[in-house]
Motif scaffolding. Structure first.
Motif, short mmCIF file in Angstrom:
data_model
loop_
_atom_site.label_atom_id
_atom_site.label_comp_id
_atom_site.label_asym_id
_atom_site.label_seq_id
_atom_site.Cartn_x
_atom_site.Cartn_y
_atom_site.Cartn_z
N LEU A 305 136.96 -59.37 -88.05
CA LEU A 305 136.15 -58.16 -88.06
C LEU A 305 135.74 -57.76 -86.65
N HIS A 306 135.44 -56.47 -86.48
CA HIS A 306 135.03 -55.93 -85.19
C HIS A 306 133.55 -55.56 -85.22
N SER A 307 132.97 -55.42 -84.04
CA SER A 307 131.52 -55.24 -83.97
C SER A 307 131.12 -54.01 -83.20
N LEU A 308 129.91 -53.55 -83.50
CA LEU A 308 129.28 -52.44 -82.79
C LEU A 308 127.87 -52.86 -82.44
N ASP A 309 127.54 -52.83 -81.15
CA ASP A 309 126.19 -53.16 -80.72
C ASP A 309 125.25 -52.02 -81.09
N ALA A 310 124.19 -52.35 -81.80
CA ALA A 310 123.21 -51.33 -82.19
C ALA A 310 122.28 -51.05 -81.02
N THR A 311 121.85 -49.82 -80.93
CA THR A 311 120.92 -49.42 -79.87
C THR A 311 119.56 -50.02 -80.15
N MET A 312 119.01 -50.74 -79.18
CA MET A 312 117.73 -51.40 -79.36
C MET A 312 116.65 -50.62 -78.62
N THR A 313 115.63 -50.18 -79.36
CA THR A 313 114.54 -49.45 -78.73
C THR A 313 113.22 -49.92 -79.30
N ASN A 314 112.27 -50.18 -78.42
CA ASN A 314 110.89 -50.46 -78.79
C ASN A 314 110.72 -51.71 -79.64
N LEU A 315 111.64 -52.65 -79.55
CA LEU A 315 111.46 -53.90 -80.26
C LEU A 315 110.49 -54.78 -79.49
N SER A 316 109.70 -55.56 -80.24
CA SER A 316 108.76 -56.44 -79.57
C SER A 316 109.48 -57.56 -78.83
N ILE A 317 110.71 -57.86 -79.25
CA ILE A 317 111.53 -58.84 -78.53
C ILE A 317 112.35 -58.07 -77.49
N SER A 318 112.41 -58.59 -76.27
CA SER A 318 113.09 -57.86 -75.21
C SER A 318 114.57 -57.73 -75.51
N GLU A 319 115.15 -56.64 -75.03
CA GLU A 319 116.57 -56.39 -75.26
C GLU A 319 117.44 -57.46 -74.63
N ASP A 320 117.00 -58.07 -73.55
CA ASP A 320 117.81 -59.06 -72.87
C ASP A 320 118.03 -60.30 -73.72
N SER A 321 117.07 -60.63 -74.57
CA SER A 321 117.16 -61.87 -75.34
C SER A 321 117.46 -61.63 -76.82
N PHE A 322 117.61 -60.39 -77.22
CA PHE A 322 117.82 -60.10 -78.65
C PHE A 322 119.00 -59.17 -78.81
N ARG A 323 119.81 -59.45 -79.82
CA ARG A 323 120.97 -58.61 -80.09
C ARG A 323 121.00 -58.20 -81.56
N PHE A 324 121.24 -56.94 -81.81
CA PHE A 324 121.40 -56.39 -83.16
C PHE A 324 122.82 -55.82 -83.23
N PRO A 334 133.78 -47.18 -87.26
CA PRO A 334 132.98 -45.97 -87.01
C PRO A 334 131.97 -45.66 -88.12
N GLN A 335 132.23 -46.18 -89.32
CA GLN A 335 131.32 -45.92 -90.44
C GLN A 335 130.03 -46.74 -90.36
N THR A 336 129.92 -47.62 -89.36
CA THR A 336 128.70 -48.42 -89.21
C THR A 336 127.63 -47.73 -88.38
N SER A 337 127.93 -46.55 -87.83
CA SER A 337 127.03 -45.94 -86.85
C SER A 337 125.67 -45.61 -87.45
N TYR A 338 125.63 -45.15 -88.70
CA TYR A 338 124.33 -44.81 -89.30
C TYR A 338 123.48 -46.05 -89.49
N ALA A 339 124.07 -47.12 -90.04
CA ALA A 339 123.32 -48.36 -90.21
C ALA A 339 122.88 -48.92 -88.87
N ALA A 340 123.73 -48.80 -87.84
CA ALA A 340 123.38 -49.29 -86.51
C ALA A 340 122.23 -48.50 -85.92
N ARG A 341 122.12 -47.24 -86.30
CA ARG A 341 121.04 -46.40 -85.76
C ARG A 341 119.71 -46.71 -86.42
N ILE A 342 119.70 -46.89 -87.74
CA ILE A 342 118.42 -47.08 -88.43
C ILE A 342 117.99 -48.53 -88.49
N GLY A 343 118.94 -49.49 -88.42
CA GLY A 343 118.59 -50.89 -88.57
C GLY A 343 117.55 -51.37 -87.58
#
Length: 990
Positions: A305-324, A334-343
């Protein structure tokens, strides 16, 4: 294959002794005198008492660290359960593990082979154990695993030198799904031990445990295999030997071997990768150690399977140490973009809502080609059916988009309710599923506030489950379960929807702020551990008394036990005294069959408003029915004004009124809020269905829809009218029913029209979909013409395979079904081809459902035959969907029943017991049954398979009860409804 499932052979005398003491024996034994036996027994009993005292006073009871304290909490609670001397003794009433040892850490190494001629796993597991009570065995769960007995080792762990303990026998219990290592000496309370097992497992095709899935590369046509896990509720034992109950929390360190061209995932981030010396071209992936968690939340995947990094904003965990990250097939990525945006946004909202940070360093969400549930909340590695995670704006419908958002939010809510704090046992399944459903709607509202999902909750969950819970064969929210079959059966709407609905009611009578603070306290106290519903009631009561939101003489436990520990719900009857402006309020259990008498009562929060001073925004109750059958309300308006109880349907109950108040509500129907109109329609039609209200009142109220164009009232009405549609379908009354419903639909149909419009709201799109579905079903001339015309143009145009030309996404369901219903084999075959070529999970589901709309019996019979074939192209996850859509077709219903009856064994073998596939089929066949003959046929089907119902036992009870009620309805209500339909048709010149 369960390894050696038989009990080892014994001598006749040994066997007799075992029978006397209710035990199973090992191979080895010797003869002793009766006096010696009595002396040994006395010494043994004394040793048990002494051991118990030592355990009670010596095992630590507190720790400064919450993570370290979890083992102690586990030990304290486990001592409340009686100790069974030999846990491997076979029993059919329970397959629970005993608790003389508990795991604290697993080290798991798996080598999965994912190839056409070899779907097996070679595995090793090292389990660190703490002994709580003396015993000469270690017993844990296995299923479909073969233990390499010569490899099994038990070691007592010491700071200076570890000591080996000899394993003298191996005992298996197929029913309890356990394996026991029998030892040559007692394990000592307080001691630390390690159990090592080498084993062989299977990567099965039943979508449970460690299972295989596949898909075809659309460019090369190559079949690609992958392996994934589904351990909830009791299938981690299929992947590795373990203590497979939710209270046995431990830490896990996972290592996965894989071919170098594949990748792997697990709950935690990858620590490091190294070459695998044993197999050239393979590598080991070693994962970081987990936090304490239950076995059912462990997960791993090996795939390309292939992956898409979700955009991380305003999480209490810093972006450097957390991955979504979101994962899918390459061509579906490409069909994962909506879930990646809201997750990430939902995750951050839930951190704020609970005031507790997400405790893991990463979150993966993975779309799998084959998946039994909609999704699974594995900690840090959530897995989804493709249609529940993927969304293509050019192909998927608005309903699909809402489903993706709802499921993503539900699973992320589980990361706190279920993962961080886990129910002790499956009887409190609702404690995670109900909360994930309710809290999930809060997260959904946060990312899509214009959708009005808090109002939609009433239609999607509350009113949906009120119908099921009106059956005598329903069950309490918190229900005693012991066997795995019982556990699987309660993954139903009672646990999910009723659980969420009573939580919503509690949220309203406590108030939002008290409710949230109480939840936070509960999660903080029990995090990384387990809890029961009483633990939640305690924290909410403390907070409510502190905030003054609940009187001191009331407790949340006293209130909520009446909702979670007994079956059903009340109908509150309001009988007004118009002379002294008061009302007599009474409650009784609402049952589909009204001639059943019960004395059940509930703590009912009563809210009400009046025509003179309408207030539809109140939340907390004005008074309570305090677990009593009746009370009197004073100070109501005079006889020209209505009163309305259960404002905004915040309480989990129905309301009935005297005829005069019903007439007042009917006369003011259009002035009421749309949520209230939906509530009145649902209550009145179901009260009439149960015989508690005259149909002429319910139908007069329904006729008010002729001027209504809003989604919520129409959704409630159309759902409730489904019963009339199926009961009347083969009767002379159906013609009038069709004409009247089409007349009522006229204004809303003309208001919405067939085509989507640029300014449509989300609710407009949902409303159009349901209105067109009913209009075309009832042969609305222009609706049918539009659907057939669009489908025919689609068939004749030269389009790319993924395109549907003139059919917009939100028209698909109605166009597909209507065209296939009115078409022949060529129309059906075209849709089948499109199903095979589609790359969008939700579109494939729409096509599968539409293919069941055919009115050609031979096509439907062929279609049903494909659901038990691996080569048909219908995935196992979708078999029940196909069956249900045929059963819901008036032409296909009898065919579906015959297929279920004639293929019971084949269906059981093909689908297994893990999911509700066959249960859904059983429920579906009750749809059109309303004659004594059909009832007897269903009862005969149950009786003929009485010894192999498995997880369908509850579904059969409920289906038979529904059909009995249908037979009773035909006898008691058909003529009344027919008379109303004839009268309305004549008076309105239809």
């Amino acid at each position: 294959m369960n390894g050696r499932s038989e009990i080892p052979a014994t001598t006749d005398l040994q066997a007799a002794n075992c029978i006397d003491y209710g035990k199973q024996c090992s191979r080895k034994g010797y003869f002793i005198s009766r006096k010696a036996a009595v002396l040994i027994a006395v010494v043994y009993i004394c040793s048990l008492v002494l051991t118990g005292l030592l355990v009670f006073y010596c095992v630590p009871r507190s720790s400064s660290s919450k993570l370290q304290a979890s083992d102690t909490n586990l030990a304290r609670t486990f001592r409340m359960r009686p100790q069974v001397t030999l846990p491997y003794q076979k029993t059919h009433s329970s397959n629970r593990l005993t608790t003389h040892t508990i795991p604290t850490h697993y080290r798991i190494q798996l080598v999965p082979f994912i190839m056409e001629d070899n779907f097996t796993t070679s595995g090793e597991v090292w389990i660190t154990l703490k002994c709580l009570e003396a015993a000469d065995n270690i017993t844990l769960n296995i299923n479909d695993i073969e233990v390499q007995e010569s490899s099994v080792k038990v070691t007592q762990l010491h700071p200076k030198k570890d000591l080996s303990i000899q394993v003298v026998d191996h005992v298996y219990n197929t029913d309890a799904q356990t394996y026991s290592s029998i030892l040559d000496q007692q394990l000592m309370p307080g001691g630390q031990y390690e159990l090592y097992i080498k084993f062989m497992g299977h990567i099965n095709d039943h979508l449970q445990g460690f299972y295989r899935s596949s898909y075809f590369d659309p460019e090369t046509g190559q079949k690609r295999w992958l392996a994934s896990t589904q351990f909830s509720p009791t299938d981690a034992r299929r992947a590795f030997p373990c203590f497979d109950e939710p209270a046995f929390k431990a830490r896990f360190t996972v290592s996965l071997a894989r071919s170098a061209n594949l990748s792997s995932l697990s709950n935690m981030p990858l620590n490091f990768t190294e070459p695998m010396s044993e197999i050239p071209g393979w590598e080991w992936d070693h994962y970081n150690e987990t936090v304490p968690m239950s076995t059912y939340l462990v997960a791993f995947i090996i795939s390309d399977l292939h992956s898409l990094d979700a955009t991380m904003t305003n999480l209490s965990i810093s972006e450097d140490s957390f991955r979504f990250t979101v994962w899918a097939r390459e061509f579906a990525l490409p069909q994962t973009s909506y879930a990646a945006r809201i997750g990430p946004r939902i995750l951050h909202y839930l951190e704020t809502y609970f005031n507790i940070p997400f405790p893991l360093p990463k979150q993966d969400m993975v779309a799998l080609p084959d998946f039994g549930f909609s999704a699974m909340e594995n900690w840090g590695l959530i897995t989804f059916r493709e249609s529940a995670l993927l969304y293509d704006a050019n192909i998927s419908t608005e309903v699909n988009k809402e489903r993706v958002a709802e499921v993503v939010s539900h699973e992320l809510a589980h990361q706190w309710f279920g993962n961080l704090v886990t129910p002790w046992w499956w009887n409190d399944l609702w404690l995670k599923e109900g909360f994930a459903t309710f809290i999930g709607y809060q997260g959904l509202h946060h990312v899509e506030p214009s959708w009005r999902n808090k109002d939609q909750f009433i239609r999607d969950h509350l009113q949906e489950v009120l119908m099921l819970d009106a059956l005598e064969s329903s069950h309490p929210i918190s229900v005693p379960v012991q066997h795995t079959d019982q556990i699987r059966e309660i993954f139903d709407r009672v646990s999910y929807c009723k659980g969420a609905s009573v939580i919503r009611m509690m949220n309203h009578f406590l108030g939002e702020e008290t409710f949230k603070r109480g939840l936070t306290n509960y999660l903080e106290v029990h995090k990384f551990s387990n809890a029961r519903q009483d633990d939640l009631w305690q924290q909410l009561t403390l907070q409510a008394h502190q905030d003054g939101s609940l009187p001191l003489h009331m407790t949340v436990k006293e209130i909520m036990d009446t909702w979670t520990l007994q079956t059903g719900y009340p109908v509150v009857t309001v009988t007004r005294n118009y002379l002294n402006v008061s009302a007599y309020i009474s409650q009784e259990r609402f049952l589909l069959s009204s001639n059943t008498i019960t004395n059940a009562t509930w703590w009912v929060p009563l809210t009400f408003t009046t025509q003179e001073a309408p207030d539809f925004n109140m939340t907390q109750p004005q008074l309570w029915l305090e677990n009593v059958q009746s009370t009197v309300v004073e100070g109501l308006p005079g006889n020209t004004s209505w009163v309305l109880f259960n404002v905004h349907e915040t309480g989990f109950y129905r309301v009935n009124y005297d005829h005069a108040n019903w007439r007042l509500l009917i006369s003011s129907f259009q002035q009421l809020p749309d949520v209230t109109r939906a509530q009145l329609l649902d209550d009145s039609l179901n009260l009439a269905l149960s015989g508690r209200l005259e149909y002429r009142i319910a139908m007069d109220l329904t006729s008010q829809l002729i001027t209504d164009v809003e989604y919520l009232p129409w959704s409630a009405a159309l759902t409730a009218l489904e019963h009339l549609d199926t009961m009347l379908a083969l009767t002379p009354a159906y013609g009038n029913f069709k004409h009247i419903v089409l007349a009522l639909l006229d204004k809303v149909y003309n208001s919405l029209q067939f085509e989507d419009r640029a300014l449509d709201s989300h609710l407009d799109l949902l409303n159009r979909a349901q209105v067109l579905s009913w209009a075309c079903r009832l042969d609305h001339e222009f609706c049918v013409w539009n659907a057939k015309n669009k489908y025919r143009r689609w068939m004749t145009q030269e389009l790319e395979e993924r395109e549907t030309g003139p059919i917009s996404p939100n028209q698909k369901e109605v166009v597909y079904c209507t065209a296939i219903k009115h078409g022949g084999a060529d129309v059906w075959n075209f849709a089948w081809k499109k199903y095979q070529l589609s790359n969008v999970g939700s579109d494939k589901e729409h096509l599968l459902e539409a293919l069941g709309c055919s009115r050609e019996p031979w096509i439907l019979n062929r279609y049903l035959s494909w659901i038990t074939s691996n080569s048909s192209g219908i995935r196992k996850q979708d078999g029940a969907r196909v069956f249900v859509t045929v059963a819901n077709n008036v032409v296909g219903h009898s065919l579906a029943f015959n297929f279920l009856r004639d293929n019971w064994d084949a269906l059981q073998s093909y689908y297994g017991v893990a999911f509700s596939s066959i249960s859904r089929m059983v429920s579906a066949i009750a749809t059109y049954m309303n004659t004594p003959l059909q009832l007897s046929q269903l009862e005969k089907l149950q009786d003929e398979n009485a010894d192999k119902l498995g997880t369908t036992t509850q579904s059969f009870k409920q289906a038979i009860e529904v059909v009995r009620a249908n037979v009773q309805w035909m006898a008691n209500s058909y003529n009344e409804v027919n008379d109303w339909l004839e009268s309305y048709s004549k008076s309105h010149y239809l």
